[in-house]
Design a protein around this motif. Structure first.
Motif, PDB file in Angstrom:
ATOM      1  N   ILE A   1      26.161  45.072  42.121  1.00  0.00           N
ATOM      2  CA  ILE A   1      26.617  43.773  41.611  1.00  0.00           C
ATOM      3  C   ILE A   1      27.159  43.940  40.197  1.00  0.00           C
ATOM      4  O   ILE A   1      28.228  43.430  39.860  1.00  0.00           O
ATOM      5  CB  ILE A   1      25.466  42.741  41.638  1.00  0.00           C
ATOM      6  CG1 ILE A   1      25.092  42.396  43.083  1.00  0.00           C
ATOM      7  CG2 ILE A   1      25.841  41.476  40.863  1.00  0.00           C
ATOM      8  CD1 ILE A   1      23.760  41.666  43.210  1.00  0.00           C
ATOM      9  N   GLY A   2      26.419  44.655  39.372  1.00  0.00           N
ATOM     10  CA  GLY A   2      26.851  44.876  37.993  1.00  0.00           C
ATOM     11  C   GLY A   2      28.170  45.608  37.903  1.00  0.00           C
ATOM     12  O   GLY A   2      29.061  45.209  37.143  1.00  0.00           O
ATOM     13  N   LEU A   3      28.327  46.670  38.672  1.00  0.00           N
ATOM     14  CA  LEU A   3      29.589  47.427  38.649  1.00  0.00           C
ATOM     15  C   LEU A   3      30.745  46.577  39.161  1.00  0.00           C
ATOM     16  O   LEU A   3      31.849  46.631  38.609  1.00  0.00           O
ATOM     17  CB  LEU A   3      29.456  48.705  39.474  1.00  0.00           C
ATOM     18  CG  LEU A   3      28.592  49.812  38.867  1.00  0.00           C
ATOM     19  CD1 LEU A   3      28.432  50.963  39.854  1.00  0.00           C
ATOM     20  CD2 LEU A   3      29.166  50.285  37.549  1.00  0.00           C
ATOM     21  N   GLY A   4      30.502  45.809  40.211  1.00  0.00           N
ATOM     22  CA  GLY A   4      31.546  44.938  40.745  1.00  0.00           C
ATOM     23  C   GLY A   4      32.039  43.940  39.714  1.00  0.00           C
ATOM     24  O   GLY A   4      33.236  43.706  39.571  1.00  0.00           O
ATOM     25  N   LEU A   5      31.105  43.373  38.958  1.00  0.00           N
ATOM     26  CA  LEU A   5      31.497  42.399  37.942  1.00  0.00           C
ATOM     27  C   LEU A   5      32.096  43.063  36.710  1.00  0.00           C
ATOM     28  O   LEU A   5      33.053  42.562  36.132  1.00  0.00           O
ATOM     29  CB  LEU A   5      30.294  41.540  37.547  1.00  0.00           C
ATOM     30  CG  LEU A   5      29.816  40.568  38.622  1.00  0.00           C
ATOM     31  CD1 LEU A   5      28.517  39.903  38.202  1.00  0.00           C
ATOM     32  CD2 LEU A   5      30.876  39.532  38.931  1.00  0.00           C
ATOM     33  N   LEU A   6      31.543  44.190  36.307  1.00  0.00           N
ATOM     34  CA  LEU A   6      32.086  44.885  35.141  1.00  0.00           C
ATOM     35  C   LEU A   6      33.527  45.325  35.359  1.00  0.00           C
ATOM     36  O   LEU A   6      34.371  45.189  34.471  1.00  0.00           O
ATOM     37  CB  LEU A   6      31.229  46.109  34.803  1.00  0.00           C
ATOM     38  CG  LEU A   6      29.937  45.839  34.051  1.00  0.00           C
ATOM     39  CD1 LEU A   6      29.081  47.097  33.980  1.00  0.00           C
ATOM     40  CD2 LEU A   6      30.228  45.325  32.656  1.00  0.00           C
ATOM     41  N   PHE A   7      33.805  45.858  36.529  1.00  0.00           N
ATOM     42  CA  PHE A   7      35.144  46.377  36.800  1.00  0.00           C
ATOM     43  C   PHE A   7      36.060  45.355  37.471  1.00  0.00           C
ATOM     44  O   PHE A   7      37.235  45.633  37.681  1.00  0.00           O
ATOM     45  CB  PHE A   7      35.068  47.643  37.655  1.00  0.00           C
ATOM     46  CG  PHE A   7      34.479  48.813  36.921  1.00  0.00           C
ATOM     47  CD1 PHE A   7      35.111  49.335  35.805  1.00  0.00           C
ATOM     48  CD2 PHE A   7      33.297  49.371  37.334  1.00  0.00           C
ATOM     49  CE1 PHE A   7      34.576  50.405  35.122  1.00  0.00           C
ATOM     50  CE2 PHE A   7      32.748  50.442  36.655  1.00  0.00           C
ATOM     51  CZ  PHE A   7      33.378  50.965  35.550  1.00  0.00           C
ATOM     52  N   GLY A   8      35.536  44.197  37.815  1.00  0.00           N
ATOM     53  CA  GLY A   8      36.372  43.166  38.427  1.00  0.00           C
ATOM     54  C   GLY A   8      36.753  43.504  39.857  1.00  0.00           C
ATOM     55  O   GLY A   8      37.833  43.165  40.310  1.00  0.00           O
ATOM     56  N   ILE A   9      35.867  44.188  40.557  1.00  0.00           N
ATOM     57  CA  ILE A   9      36.108  44.570  41.947  1.00  0.00           C
ATOM     58  C   ILE A   9      35.219  43.692  42.827  1.00  0.00           C
ATOM     59  O   ILE A   9      34.004  43.705  42.679  1.00  0.00           O
ATOM     60  CB  ILE A   9      35.781  46.052  42.181  1.00  0.00           C
ATOM     61  CG1 ILE A   9      36.648  46.915  41.271  1.00  0.00           C
ATOM     62  CG2 ILE A   9      35.974  46.441  43.633  1.00  0.00           C
ATOM     63  CD1 ILE A   9      36.234  48.353  41.206  1.00  0.00           C
ATOM     64  N   MET A  10      35.826  42.922  43.718  1.00  0.00           N
ATOM     65  CA  MET A  10      35.094  42.013  44.596  1.00  0.00           C
ATOM     66  C   MET A  10      34.140  41.123  43.791  1.00  0.00           C
ATOM     67  O   MET A  10      32.967  40.973  44.118  1.00  0.00           O
ATOM     68  CB  MET A  10      34.351  42.789  45.683  1.00  0.00           C
ATOM     69  CG  MET A  10      35.262  43.555  46.598  1.00  0.00           C
ATOM     70  SD  MET A  10      34.464  44.267  48.035  1.00  0.00           S
ATOM     71  CE  MET A  10      33.414  45.500  47.313  1.00  0.00           C
ATOM     72  N   SER A  11      34.657  40.538  42.731  1.00  0.00           N
ATOM     73  CA  SER A  11      33.845  39.750  41.800  1.00  0.00           C
ATOM     74  C   SER A  11      33.204  38.540  42.448  1.00  0.00           C
ATOM     75  O   SER A  11      32.076  38.178  42.112  1.00  0.00           O
ATOM     76  CB  SER A  11      34.696  39.290  40.618  1.00  0.00           C
ATOM     77  OG  SER A  11      35.183  40.375  39.901  1.00  0.00           O
ATOM     78  N   GLN A  12      33.902  37.910  43.378  1.00  0.00           N
ATOM     79  CA  GLN A  12      33.335  36.721  44.009  1.00  0.00           C
ATOM     80  C   GLN A  12      32.150  37.106  44.894  1.00  0.00           C
ATOM     81  O   GLN A  12      31.126  36.418  44.884  1.00  0.00           O
ATOM     82  CB  GLN A  12      34.399  35.993  44.814  1.00  0.00           C
ATOM     83  CG  GLN A  12      34.022  34.574  45.108  1.00  0.00           C
ATOM     84  CD  GLN A  12      35.195  33.754  45.581  1.00  0.00           C
ATOM     85  OE1 GLN A  12      36.277  34.262  45.810  1.00  0.00           O
ATOM     86  NE2 GLN A  12      34.981  32.468  45.738  1.00  0.00           N
TER      87      GLN A  12
END
Length: 162
Positions: A84-95
């Motif tokens: 979850i953290g990596l997804g949000l940090l990098f803007g990958i599949m943020s939703q």
């Protein structure tokens, strides 16, 4: 009036970006500490089962499911938080990351671990309410923007045009 609306949009993008990166960094650190610090859910199971503030159905879930599969949860919880953290940090599949972030925070709140989780939950809900902005500030969108701006029409050498 149009210039004013543009400024408002930029402010929205900046606020959502800060919430996305801040929430991603915070949950990534939580997951990384659990992953590298020997996290185990074994001590939490009896606490939740005996807790008076957690709903009965949640206690039953912990008693009959989590208690018998702690090995799986010991892996899923930290890896999920890191993802979850990596997804949000990098803007990958943020939703999707925001949805699962909200799910994790709800589970922590149901476990009666209040701390900062309501604030994090509120941030994840804000992210979920702004899918268009999340899409515009995603890594994919930024790469496409850079690629589009960087492309130019390269004309071949006049001698090679035959």
């Amino acid at each position: 009036m149009n210039n004013y609306q543009n400024i408002i949009h930029y402010i929205q993008y900046i606020i959502i970006f800060i919430i996305r990166v801040g929430s991603g960094g915070y949950i990534f650190v939580q997951g990384w500490e659990k992953l590298t610090g020997g996290f185990t859910i074994n001590g939490l199971v009896p606490v939740v089962i005996q807790n008076e503030d957690s709903p009965i159905w949640f206690k039953l879930f912990f008693e009959h499911i989590v208690a018998h599969t702690t090995g799986i949860f010991n892996i899923i919880v930290p890896l999920g938080e890191v993802a979850i953290g990596l997804g949000l940090l990098f803007g990958i599949m943020s939703q999707i990351a925001s949805f699962f972030g909200a799910f994790v925070m709800l589970n922590y709140i149901l476990s009666d671990m209040i701390f900062t989780y309501p604030v994090q939950l509120a941030f994840f809900i804000i992210l979920l309410m702004n899918p268009a902005i999340l899409n515009k500030i995603s890594l994919k969108s930024m790469i496409l923007y850079i690629k589009e701006k960087g492309e130019y029409k390269h004309e071949s050498h006049p001698a090679r045009r035959r």
